[in-house]
Scaffold this motif. Sequence first.
Motif, mmCIF file in Angstrom:
data_model
loop_
_atom_site.group_PDB
_atom_site.id
_atom_site.type_symbol
_atom_site.label_atom_id
_atom_site.label_comp_id
_atom_site.label_asym_id
_atom_site.label_seq_id
_atom_site.Cartn_x
_atom_site.Cartn_y
_atom_site.Cartn_z
ATOM 1 N N UNK A 172 0.853 -1.185 0.000
ATOM 2 C CA UNK A 172 0.000 0.000 0.000
ATOM 3 C C UNK A 172 0.889 1.236 0.000
ATOM 4 N N UNK A 173 0.583 2.207 -0.863
ATOM 5 C CA UNK A 173 1.342 3.456 -0.915
ATOM 6 C C UNK A 173 0.739 4.466 0.057
ATOM 7 N N UNK A 174 1.600 5.155 0.771
ATOM 8 C CA UNK A 174 1.183 6.188 1.709
ATOM 9 C C UNK A 174 1.856 7.503 1.338
ATOM 10 N N UNK A 175 1.135 8.597 1.530
ATOM 11 C CA UNK A 175 1.769 9.908 1.449
ATOM 12 C C UNK A 175 1.994 10.400 2.867
ATOM 13 N N UNK A 176 3.048 11.166 3.047
ATOM 14 C CA UNK A 176 3.359 11.762 4.340
ATOM 15 C C UNK A 176 3.428 13.265 4.145
ATOM 16 N N UNK A 177 2.598 13.982 4.883
ATOM 17 C CA UNK A 177 2.587 15.430 4.763
ATOM 18 C C UNK A 177 3.726 16.038 5.576
ATOM 19 N N UNK A 178 3.997 17.293 5.333
ATOM 20 C CA UNK A 178 5.088 17.966 6.031
ATOM 21 C C UNK A 178 4.846 18.057 7.533
ATOM 22 N N UNK A 179 3.569 17.986 7.944
ATOM 23 C CA UNK A 179 3.282 18.008 9.383
ATOM 24 C C UNK A 179 3.137 16.600 9.970
ATOM 25 N N UNK A 180 3.545 15.565 9.200
ATOM 26 C CA UNK A 180 3.629 14.220 9.738
ATOM 27 C C UNK A 180 2.404 13.347 9.603
ATOM 28 N N UNK A 181 1.408 13.770 8.833
ATOM 29 C CA UNK A 181 0.209 12.966 8.638
ATOM 30 C C UNK A 181 0.488 11.873 7.613
ATOM 31 N N UNK A 182 0.152 10.620 7.940
ATOM 32 C CA UNK A 182 0.321 9.473 7.039
ATOM 33 C C UNK A 182 -1.042 9.071 6.487
ATOM 34 N N UNK A 183 -1.185 9.063 5.162
ATOM 35 C CA UNK A 183 -2.467 8.751 4.540
ATOM 36 C C UNK A 183 -2.268 7.813 3.354
ATOM 37 N N UNK A 184 -3.090 6.762 3.235
ATOM 38 C CA UNK A 184 -2.980 5.862 2.080
ATOM 39 C C UNK A 184 -3.495 6.541 0.818
ATOM 40 N N UNK A 185 -2.882 6.237 -0.314
ATOM 41 C CA UNK A 185 -3.318 6.776 -1.601
ATOM 42 C C UNK A 185 -3.553 5.621 -2.567
ATOM 43 N N UNK A 186 -4.469 5.826 -3.484
ATOM 44 C CA UNK A 186 -4.855 4.773 -4.418
ATOM 45 C C UNK A 186 -4.005 4.817 -5.682
ATOM 46 N N UNK A 187 -2.683 4.876 -5.494
ATOM 47 C CA UNK A 187 -1.741 4.905 -6.608
ATOM 48 C C UNK A 187 -0.537 4.049 -6.243
ATOM 49 N N UNK A 188 0.076 3.444 -7.231
ATOM 50 C CA UNK A 188 1.354 2.773 -7.013
ATOM 51 C C UNK A 188 2.458 3.820 -7.090
ATOM 52 N N UNK A 189 3.644 3.488 -6.584
ATOM 53 C CA UNK A 189 4.757 4.428 -6.694
ATOM 54 C C UNK A 189 5.152 4.626 -8.160
ATOM 55 N N UNK A 190 4.968 3.588 -8.989
ATOM 56 C CA UNK A 190 5.237 3.739 -10.421
ATOM 57 C C UNK A 190 4.336 4.803 -11.023
#
Length: 254
Positions: A172-190
Amino acid sequence: MKVLIIEDENLTARRLESLLLKYDPSIEVLAKIPSVAKAVQWFRENPSPDLVFMDIHLDDDLGFRIFEQVQLLVPIIFTTAYDEYMIQAFKVNSIDYLLKPVNYEELVAALNKYQLLKKQAQAATPDLTTLLNLLGKPKETDYKDRFMVTVGTKIRSIETSEIAYFFLEEKVAFLVTQDGLHLPVDYSLDKLTQILNPRQFFRISRQYLVSLSAIETIHTYSSSKLKLDLKPKARHEVFVSGDRITDFKEWLGK
């Protein structure tokens, strides 16, 4: 209605199928296909569906390349991670489109438009020359500038400028915001590598895609490996893959 989904993100394809069945349980999804090559093969071996949902950027090429290899007159509803320039192209060519993540109300509107076109016996096929010219080389403004992510029961818009890095964990791909929030995204790293501005983000390894602003310190870990300290701090030790070090250094210098 027989529908074909051409989409390289498995979660997106399954979610779209679920929304289609919510709209009309009698809809038959014939297949979910992840690439241009497999789509071309499918079309050559099967009768045309009633409707195609097609992602713009697939595993191996632009989705439009399918129609350069097989001659089809089939209504298409495009799905895309882009917004303004792509929307303008679709409007010019009278083609339906859906922005990811797919919104059910917008899906209903697109399907209703398809039903209307069908009654009027009009084929919603694209002007490929115009669209391919528009897609030929992304401009700075063509890259994805925001993500819609689910936070609990709410959907939140995250500007790309707020994102420090992306990482992969348990497929599962996650984005991390500059303030430290971790959220899953519906995209592959590719896929993220394709849709994000390469001046701002770099794929340092199979597991991490980082923004320039997130790199706090670079350590020479060995003769063939660099270690990065990211901000916010990453859950894992973060290394630049050996085969990407030269490109990474060039990227830093741009």
